[in-house]
Scaffold this motif. Sequence first.
Motif, PDB file in Angstrom:
ATOM      1  N   GLY A 238      32.244  36.051  31.629  1.00 50.44           N
ATOM      2  CA  GLY A 238      32.944  37.246  31.813  1.00 50.44           C
ATOM      3  C   GLY A 238      33.704  37.621  30.553  1.00 50.44           C
ATOM      4  O   GLY A 238      33.796  38.706  30.336  1.00 50.44           O
ATOM      5  N   LYS A 239      33.850  36.591  29.711  1.00 53.10           N
ATOM      6  CA  LYS A 239      34.455  36.964  28.402  1.00 53.10           C
ATOM      7  C   LYS A 239      33.294  38.074  27.740  1.00 53.10           C
ATOM      8  O   LYS A 239      33.925  38.744  26.732  1.00 53.10           O
ATOM      9  CB  LYS A 239      34.636  35.683  27.747  1.00 53.10           C
ATOM     10  N   LYS A 240      32.205  37.728  27.841  1.00 52.13           N
ATOM     11  CA  LYS A 240      31.393  38.417  27.132  1.00 52.13           C
ATOM     12  C   LYS A 240      31.410  40.225  27.372  1.00 52.13           C
ATOM     13  O   LYS A 240      30.821  41.104  26.713  1.00 52.13           O
ATOM     14  CB  LYS A 240      29.731  38.175  27.578  1.00 52.13           C
ATOM     15  N   PHE A 241      31.951  40.163  28.644  1.00 45.58           N
ATOM     16  CA  PHE A 241      32.226  41.638  29.058  1.00 45.58           C
ATOM     17  C   PHE A 241      33.757  42.099  29.143  1.00 45.58           C
ATOM     18  O   PHE A 241      33.985  43.052  29.862  1.00 45.58           O
ATOM     19  CB  PHE A 241      31.557  41.868  30.594  1.00 45.58           C
ATOM     20  N   GLY A 242      34.574  41.358  28.406  1.00 43.10           N
ATOM     21  CA  GLY A 242      35.876  41.980  28.113  1.00 43.10           C
ATOM     22  C   GLY A 242      36.862  41.135  29.008  1.00 43.10           C
ATOM     23  O   GLY A 242      38.041  41.703  28.956  1.00 43.10           O
ATOM     24  N   MET A 243      36.367  40.075  29.985  1.00 39.77           N
ATOM     25  CA  MET A 243      37.279  39.485  30.753  1.00 39.77           C
ATOM     26  C   MET A 243      38.448  38.825  29.822  1.00 39.77           C
ATOM     27  O   MET A 243      38.202  38.129  28.914  1.00 39.77           O
ATOM     28  CB  MET A 243      36.694  38.625  31.552  1.00 39.77           C
ATOM     29  N   THR A 244      39.538  38.981  30.164  1.00 39.90           N
ATOM     30  CA  THR A 244      40.598  37.994  29.695  1.00 39.90           C
ATOM     31  C   THR A 244      41.307  36.895  30.509  1.00 39.90           C
ATOM     32  O   THR A 244      41.891  36.139  29.788  1.00 39.90           O
ATOM     33  CB  THR A 244      42.129  39.174  29.234  1.00 39.90           C
ATOM     34  N   ASP A 245      41.271  36.969  31.607  1.00 38.66           N
ATOM     35  CA  ASP A 245      41.841  35.929  32.551  1.00 38.66           C
ATOM     36  C   ASP A 245      40.744  35.743  33.883  1.00 38.66           C
ATOM     37  O   ASP A 245      40.071  36.492  34.091  1.00 38.66           O
ATOM     38  CB  ASP A 245      43.239  36.458  33.336  1.00 38.66           C
ATOM     39  N   PHE A 246      40.983  34.684  34.282  1.00 38.66           N
ATOM     40  CA  PHE A 246      40.093  33.973  35.369  1.00 38.66           C
ATOM     41  C   PHE A 246      40.667  33.315  36.436  1.00 38.66           C
ATOM     42  O   PHE A 246      41.757  32.680  36.239  1.00 38.66           O
ATOM     43  CB  PHE A 246      38.747  33.182  34.788  1.00 38.66           C
ATOM     44  N   ILE A 247      40.542  33.826  37.738  1.00 41.12           N
ATOM     45  CA  ILE A 247      40.907  33.112  38.824  1.00 41.12           C
ATOM     46  C   ILE A 247      39.748  32.570  39.652  1.00 41.12           C
ATOM     47  O   ILE A 247      39.102  33.312  39.973  1.00 41.12           O
ATOM     48  CB  ILE A 247      41.936  34.036  39.747  1.00 41.12           C
ATOM     49  N   SER A 256      48.321  32.034  46.770  1.00 41.55           N
ATOM     50  CA  SER A 256      47.124  32.846  47.116  1.00 41.55           C
ATOM     51  C   SER A 256      46.442  33.734  45.843  1.00 41.55           C
ATOM     52  O   SER A 256      47.328  33.737  44.930  1.00 41.55           O
ATOM     53  CB  SER A 256      47.579  33.916  48.164  1.00 41.55           C
ATOM     54  N   VAL A 257      45.391  34.203  45.978  1.00 39.98           N
ATOM     55  CA  VAL A 257      44.913  34.853  44.807  1.00 39.98           C
ATOM     56  C   VAL A 257      45.888  36.097  44.393  1.00 39.98           C
ATOM     57  O   VAL A 257      46.177  36.302  43.443  1.00 39.98           O
ATOM     58  CB  VAL A 257      43.559  35.395  45.056  1.00 39.98           C
ATOM     59  N   ILE A 258      46.521  36.687  45.753  1.00 39.39           N
ATOM     60  CA  ILE A 258      47.592  37.723  45.551  1.00 39.39           C
ATOM     61  C   ILE A 258      48.622  37.274  44.725  1.00 39.39           C
ATOM     62  O   ILE A 258      49.011  38.209  43.733  1.00 39.39           O
ATOM     63  CB  ILE A 258      47.744  38.381  46.942  1.00 39.39           C
ATOM     64  N   GLN A 259      49.169  36.263  45.264  1.00 37.71           N
ATOM     65  CA  GLN A 259      50.456  35.891  44.346  1.00 37.71           C
ATOM     66  C   GLN A 259      50.047  35.582  42.854  1.00 37.71           C
ATOM     67  O   GLN A 259      50.867  35.984  42.151  1.00 37.71           O
ATOM     68  CB  GLN A 259      50.676  34.343  45.039  1.00 37.71           C
ATOM     69  N   VAL A 260      48.852  34.778  42.602  1.00 42.57           N
ATOM     70  CA  VAL A 260      48.557  34.798  41.094  1.00 42.57           C
ATOM     71  C   VAL A 260      48.390  35.721  40.513  1.00 42.57           C
ATOM     72  O   VAL A 260      49.063  36.153  39.362  1.00 42.57           O
ATOM     73  CB  VAL A 260      47.251  33.804  41.177  1.00 42.57           C
ATOM     74  N   ILE A 261      47.842  37.030  41.025  1.00 48.83           N
ATOM     75  CA  ILE A 261      47.510  38.265  40.469  1.00 48.83           C
ATOM     76  C   ILE A 261      48.798  38.827  39.926  1.00 48.83           C
ATOM     77  O   ILE A 261      49.170  39.601  39.066  1.00 48.83           O
ATOM     78  CB  ILE A 261      46.596  39.075  41.169  1.00 48.83           C
ATOM     79  N   LYS A 262      49.604  39.020  41.036  1.00 48.41           N
ATOM     80  CA  LYS A 262      50.988  39.358  40.899  1.00 48.41           C
ATOM     81  C   LYS A 262      51.995  38.830  39.766  1.00 48.41           C
ATOM     82  O   LYS A 262      52.579  39.614  39.104  1.00 48.41           O
ATOM     83  CB  LYS A 262      51.913  39.326  42.265  1.00 48.41           C
ATOM     84  N   GLU A 263      51.762  37.446  39.847  1.00 50.20           N
ATOM     85  CA  GLU A 263      52.487  37.061  38.800  1.00 50.20           C
ATOM     86  C   GLU A 263      51.887  37.253  37.261  1.00 50.20           C
ATOM     87  O   GLU A 263      52.648  37.421  36.353  1.00 50.20           O
ATOM     88  CB  GLU A 263      52.245  35.316  38.945  1.00 50.20           C
ATOM     89  N   MET A 264      50.616  37.240  37.377  1.00 43.83           N
ATOM     90  CA  MET A 264      49.963  37.681  36.077  1.00 43.83           C
ATOM     91  C   MET A 264      50.402  39.048  35.495  1.00 43.83           C
ATOM     92  O   MET A 264      50.068  39.277  34.167  1.00 43.83           O
ATOM     93  CB  MET A 264      48.592  37.367  36.013  1.00 43.83           C
ATOM     94  N   THR A 265      50.538  39.895  36.413  1.00 44.82           N
ATOM     95  CA  THR A 265      50.930  41.239  36.321  1.00 44.82           C
ATOM     96  C   THR A 265      51.934  41.934  36.290  1.00 44.82           C
ATOM     97  O   THR A 265      52.473  42.879  36.088  1.00 44.82           O
ATOM     98  CB  THR A 265      49.867  41.990  36.977  1.00 44.82           C
TER      99      THR A 265
END
Lengths: 383, 379
Positions: A238-247, A256-265
Motif C-alpha cells: 500500500g505504501k507504494k500507492f500513497g498509504m500512510t497508515d494501516f489497520i 473495533s476498526v471504527i474506533q481506531v479510524i475515529k481515533e486516527m482522524t
Amino acid sequence: MEINPPQSIKCKAAVCRAAGEPLQIEEVVVAPPKRHEARLKIICTSVCQSDVTLWRMQGLPAGFFPVILGHEAVGVVESVGEGVEEVSAGDVVAPVFLAECGDCADCSSKKSNVCSGIPFRPRQGMPRDEGATRFTDAAGAAVNHFLNVSSFAEYTVVDVAHLVKVHPAMPPEKASLLSCGISTGMGAALKAADVEAGSTVAIFGLGTVGLAAAEGARIRGASKIIGVDLNPDKFEIGKKFGMTDFINPKEIGDKSVIQVIKEMTGGGADYCIECIGLASLMSDAFLSCRPGWGKTIILGVEKHGSAFSINPTEILQGRSIKGCLMGGLKPKTDIPLLMQRYINKEINLDDFITHEVGFSDIDKAFELLIEGKSLRCIIWMDK
Amino acid sequence: MEMKPIRCKAAVCRAAGEPLQLEEVVVAPPKAHEARVKIICSTLCHSDLTFWRMQGVPGLFPIILGHEAIGVVESVGEGVTEVAAGDVVLPVCLAQCGDCPDCNFQRSNMCSGLPLRPLQTAMPRDGTTRFTDAAGEAVHHFLNVSSFSEYTVVDVAHLVKVDQAVPPQIACVLSCGITTGIGATWRAAEVHKGSSVAVFGLGAVGLAVAEGARFRGATKIIGVDLNPLKFEIGKKFGVTDFVNPNEIGDRSISEVIKEMTGGGADYCFECVGSSALVTQAFLSSRRGCGKTVILGLDGKGTPITIDPNELLAGRTILGTCIGGVKPKSDIPVLIDHYMNKEIHLDEFITHEIGFSEINKAFDLLIQGKSIRCTIWMDK
C-alpha cells in the motif's frame, strides 16, 4: 456494399463450461461485427475479482454456460460493423463493461455515468441485439458473452458504446489496467468522492481497486490514507500507492476498526471507500466517516444478497453514502484523462502489474488472484 | 445590574403522551453565553410529538417542550455581545458556534463546538437547567429551546437574529420545520432546474421541500401521502403530481415513481421518519445520479435497509439535521427570499390559538388537520 465483407474468424478462447472448473482453451468461431459493433483482436487481458465471482458462483441457471469471461483488456480493432465511424480497423481500444452511448440524458448529464441508452444489466449477448452472441464453439453451439466484453478470447465482438480509444503513447498492458479495476478505484477518489487536499481517507480492502483508490487519494493530496485489510503484507504494498497508515482488524485487540479510524482522524474520516463487497464492511465504512460531512463510497459488489443496514440517527448527522460503477467515471470521457495522467507520469500504474503469463496459462492468473498473491497478472494473447 | 428570576407560565409535560399543564415556573437569569427570551409565538413540530410520546427515557420529565418559535431578548448573560435586550430572535435547536471545524467548513452544518444531543435536557455548556417549578424542582429543557413557556433561556449559539419587519408568525416557522424542508432542497440536495423531485410525506416539512424545489426550478414535484386531501394542499406549494400508496394496487411506490419519471426521480426526500419509507424513496431515485435525502427522524430507531447493488448503480443517500442549513448564516437568506416574495410561506399557517389552548395544537397536528398552528403567548 463492401467488396470483401468481414468473414467469421476461427480462433482460441478460454471457455468456461461449469462453475469453478478450469477454463478450457478451445477453438471458437467469432462472427463478423454487426451494426454498432467492432471485432477486436485482444492484445492482453487480466483477471478482475468480478470475473472470479461469476466464474465460481453456484446456482447460476444452466443457460449461463458456456461463457467467455474477461472484461479488463486492450485490443486492436480488426473490423467494424455497418455504419461504425467512431473507430476503424487498426485503432487500439479498451473494451469496457459500462457503456457511454453519448446520446441519452444520462450521458449528457455531468451528474451521471450510468448510460440509459444502453443500460447496464446482466446480459449474455450483444446489448443492441438482445440475446444474440457472436461466438459459436466447435460443435456450432452458441457461447455466451460476459459483461459486454468477453476478453478471454483471441478475438471478441464489442458494441462501440463500450469502446474507449487508447492513447498511442500508452503501453497496451497499462491501458488494459484502466479498462476496469484501477479506473474504478481512482475514479472513486477523483470523481465520486472528489477528495480534496488535506482530507483523510480510509480504504476498506486493499485489492487492486482499493490500492487504486489510495493512489487517487494520493494525487489529490490527502493528508492521511488509511488502509484496512486482513493481510499484513498489504501495508508495504500500500505504501507504494500513497498509504500512510494501516489497520489489520485482527491486530487491534478489543477495539473495533471504527474506533481506531475515529481515533486516527479525530472523529472520523472525511471519506471512506469500501472496495470488497460485504454489507458488514459497508456498515463499518459508514460509521467510520465523520459526522457533518463524512462521505462513504461503495464500490464492492455484494454477492450474498445481504442488505446494508444504516442507523437513522447516524445518517441524520450529516453523513452520505454513494455507490457507483467504475468510480463514477464516464468511460470514453474520463478514462483517456487517466491515460494522459499516466503518460505525464502523475500516476503509478506499473506497480499494479505483479505477474505476466501467456494465454495458455490463464488458469494460473485465476489462482494467483484467488490466493491473494497478485494484484494484476497480465495475460498476453500472443505468448 | 443584577438580573432577577422571572415567574411566568409554561406548558409543562409531566408524563409521556399526557396533555400539557399550564403551570407557574421560575426562569433563572441567563448565565455567560446565554440570553433570556420572551417568546412571542411558537409552533408545534412533529419532533415535539415524538419526544412527548417517548416512553422509557429515564429523567425526561418534567420537561418544557417546543423548539420552533420567535421571541424578544429580555436580558443577556455575562459577556454576551452578539444580541442585546430588545432584539428579535429565533431560537434554533441546532447550534452555530462559529468556531469549530464544522462551522468553518462550508459543507457541514453539524456544529461540533456545541453538538446536538437530542436527549440533552439542560443548557448545552454547563448541563444545568434554568427552570424550576412551583415546588422548586428542576424542569428540563428541550432541544436547546423550550419554547412552550412565556420566557426561556437559550445559548447564544442557538439564536438567529431577525429583522423586526418580518411578520413574527412567519419567522417562527423558519426556526425549524420549514427551514428543514426548503433548506434540504438547497444545501443538502442542491436541486437543479428542470429536475424531478419526489417528496415522501406532505406534512409541513414535505410541503416545504416542495416549495423549495419549486423555487429552484424543479419541473416535476411528486408528492406521496396517504391522505388524499394533501394533493390539493400540495398544489399550493408546487406539487405537480400525487401518489397515494393506498391507491396503487399491487405496485410499489418506487415502481410508480420510476414510471412517472422515466426511470427514477433526480431527488427523493423522506419527510416522515419511517425507515421502510426511506427504502422506497431510495429505490425511487434514478440510477447514476439519484439522491435521496432523509429528513424524517424514525422514533423507533429502526435501521434503514438498502440493497447494496441498487446503491452501486449510482445512487446517493444522505441525512441531515435541519436540511443541512447553518442557522445563523442561512435562515436570514430564507427570510430575504420570503420578503422578496420568491418563496411562499403564509399558507403554512393554517390555525392560530392562544397559549392556554396549547393542547389543541397537539390535537390538530395528530389528526393531520393542521400544517402549522401558531400559539400566541399573549393571547
